[in-house]
Write a protein that holds these residues in place. Structure first.
Motif, PDB file in Angstrom:
ATOM      1  N   ARG A 239      14.863 -50.953 -62.109  1.00 11.74           N
ATOM      2  CA  ARG A 239      14.688 -52.034 -64.371  1.00 11.74           C
ATOM      3  C   ARG A 239      16.030 -51.314 -64.753  1.00 11.74           C
ATOM      4  NH1 ARG A 239       8.514 -48.452 -64.179  1.00 11.74           N
ATOM      5  NH2 ARG A 239      10.383 -47.329 -65.803  1.00 11.74           N
ATOM      6  N   PRO A 240      15.856 -52.069 -65.534  1.00 12.27           N
ATOM      7  CA  PRO A 240      16.724 -51.902 -66.605  1.00 12.27           C
ATOM      8  C   PRO A 240      16.979 -50.707 -67.560  1.00 12.27           C
ATOM      9  CG  PRO A 240      16.480 -53.870 -66.727  1.00 12.27           C
ATOM     10  CD  PRO A 240      14.997 -53.759 -65.974  1.00 12.27           C
TER      11      PRO A 240
ATOM     12  N   SER B  50      12.439 -51.251 -56.950  1.00  9.53           N
ATOM     13  CA  SER B  50      12.257 -51.909 -57.935  1.00  9.53           C
ATOM     14  C   SER B  50      12.460 -51.424 -58.732  1.00  9.53           C
ATOM     15  CB  SER B  50      10.424 -51.346 -57.647  1.00  9.53           C
ATOM     16  OG  SER B  50       9.851 -52.563 -56.333  1.00  9.53           O
TER      17      SER B  50
ATOM     18  N   VAL C 171      21.376 -51.979 -63.964  1.00  8.75           N
ATOM     19  CA  VAL C 171      20.301 -52.733 -63.698  1.00  8.75           C
ATOM     20  C   VAL C 171      20.282 -53.849 -64.904  1.00  8.75           C
ATOM     21  CG1 VAL C 171      17.909 -52.801 -63.121  1.00  8.75           C
ATOM     22  CG2 VAL C 171      19.209 -50.903 -62.531  1.00  8.75           C
ATOM     23  N   SER C 172      20.557 -55.227 -64.287  1.00  8.69           N
ATOM     24  CA  SER C 172      20.475 -56.057 -65.291  1.00  8.69           C
ATOM     25  C   SER C 172      19.349 -56.682 -64.999  1.00  8.69           C
ATOM     26  CB  SER C 172      22.023 -56.545 -65.074  1.00  8.69           C
ATOM     27  OG  SER C 172      21.723 -57.386 -63.783  1.00  8.69           O
ATOM     28  N   SER C 173      19.061 -57.186 -66.448  1.00  7.75           N
ATOM     29  CA  SER C 173      17.542 -58.410 -66.757  1.00  7.75           C
ATOM     30  C   SER C 173      18.339 -59.877 -66.351  1.00  7.75           C
ATOM     31  CB  SER C 173      17.152 -58.219 -67.720  1.00  7.75           C
ATOM     32  OG  SER C 173      18.077 -58.570 -69.002  1.00  7.75           O
TER      33      SER C 173
ATOM     34  N   GLN D 269      20.328 -56.440 -59.719  1.00  9.09           N
ATOM     35  CA  GLN D 269      19.107 -57.476 -60.732  1.00  9.09           C
ATOM     36  C   GLN D 269      18.323 -56.747 -60.862  1.00  9.09           C
ATOM     37  OE1 GLN D 269      19.369 -61.421 -60.091  1.00  9.09           O
ATOM     38  NE2 GLN D 269      21.357 -61.977 -61.943  1.00  9.09           N
ATOM     39  N   THR D 270      17.266 -57.051 -61.748  1.00  7.90           N
ATOM     40  CA  THR D 270      15.759 -56.281 -62.088  1.00  7.90           C
ATOM     41  C   THR D 270      15.182 -56.249 -60.657  1.00  7.90           C
ATOM     42  OG1 THR D 270      15.771 -56.231 -64.111  1.00  7.90           O
ATOM     43  CG2 THR D 270      13.612 -56.101 -63.065  1.00  7.90           C
TER      44      THR D 270
ATOM     45  N   ASP E 209      16.440 -48.035 -66.332  1.00 10.95           N
ATOM     46  CA  ASP E 209      16.909 -47.018 -64.609  1.00 10.95           C
ATOM     47  C   ASP E 209      17.825 -47.103 -64.975  1.00 10.95           C
ATOM     48  OD1 ASP E 209      13.966 -48.393 -62.669  1.00 10.95           O
ATOM     49  OD2 ASP E 209      13.968 -46.261 -63.519  1.00 10.95           O
ATOM     50  N   THR E 210      19.571 -47.410 -65.656  1.00  6.73           N
ATOM     51  CA  THR E 210      20.827 -47.593 -65.795  1.00  6.73           C
ATOM     52  C   THR E 210      20.575 -47.376 -66.316  1.00  6.73           C
ATOM     53  OG1 THR E 210      21.033 -49.937 -66.178  1.00  6.73           O
ATOM     54  CG2 THR E 210      22.226 -48.980 -67.422  1.00  6.73           C
TER      55      THR E 210
END
Length: 122
Positions: A86-87, A84, A120-122, A13-14, A89-90
């Motif tokens: 972030r989405p 850290s 990376v999910s929000s 996750q984020t 970064d997926t």
């Protein structure tokens, strides 16, 4: 030829963290530069971080302060600690290696791993 094997991808996750590893095998004495690239869904591949065997590192602006790359020069094992997250970064993360030709994202690396997925999910 040099063989690169990545590991450590996954889903978080984020704000979470992941650690990627890349182990180089065969003819590793020829390696002078190693790097991580990523390819977000539907986008071009982009450089994330690069390091030469003297230890000089460079990072993409988007990951500075969040990602840390290290190289075990003796084992030619590259790691990327990603914090850290972030989405955006997926993507599929690829390890690359090259010989003497400078160490920057736009060089011809010559050797690439198969990639490891980071989501990376929000």
């Amino acid at each position: 030829q040099v063989e690169l094997v990545e590991s450590g991808g996954g889903s978080v996750q984020t704000g979470g963290s992941l650690r990627l590893s890349c182990a180089a095998h065969r003819f590793t004495y020829t390696i002078r530069c190693m790097a991580w690239f990523r390819q977000p869904p539907g986008k071009e591949r982009e450089g994330v971080a690069a390091i030469d065997t003297d230890g000089t590192r460079s990072y993409a602006d988007s990951v500075k302060g969040r990602f840390t790359m290290s190289l075990d020069n003796a084992k030619k094992t590259l790691t990327l600690q990603m914090n850290s997250l972030r989405p955006d970064d997926t993507g599929m993360y690829y390890c690359a290696a090259g010989g003497v030709d400078g160490c920057y994202f736009t060089r011809d690396f010559g050797y690439w791993g198969q990639g490891t997925q980071v989501t990376v999910s929000s």
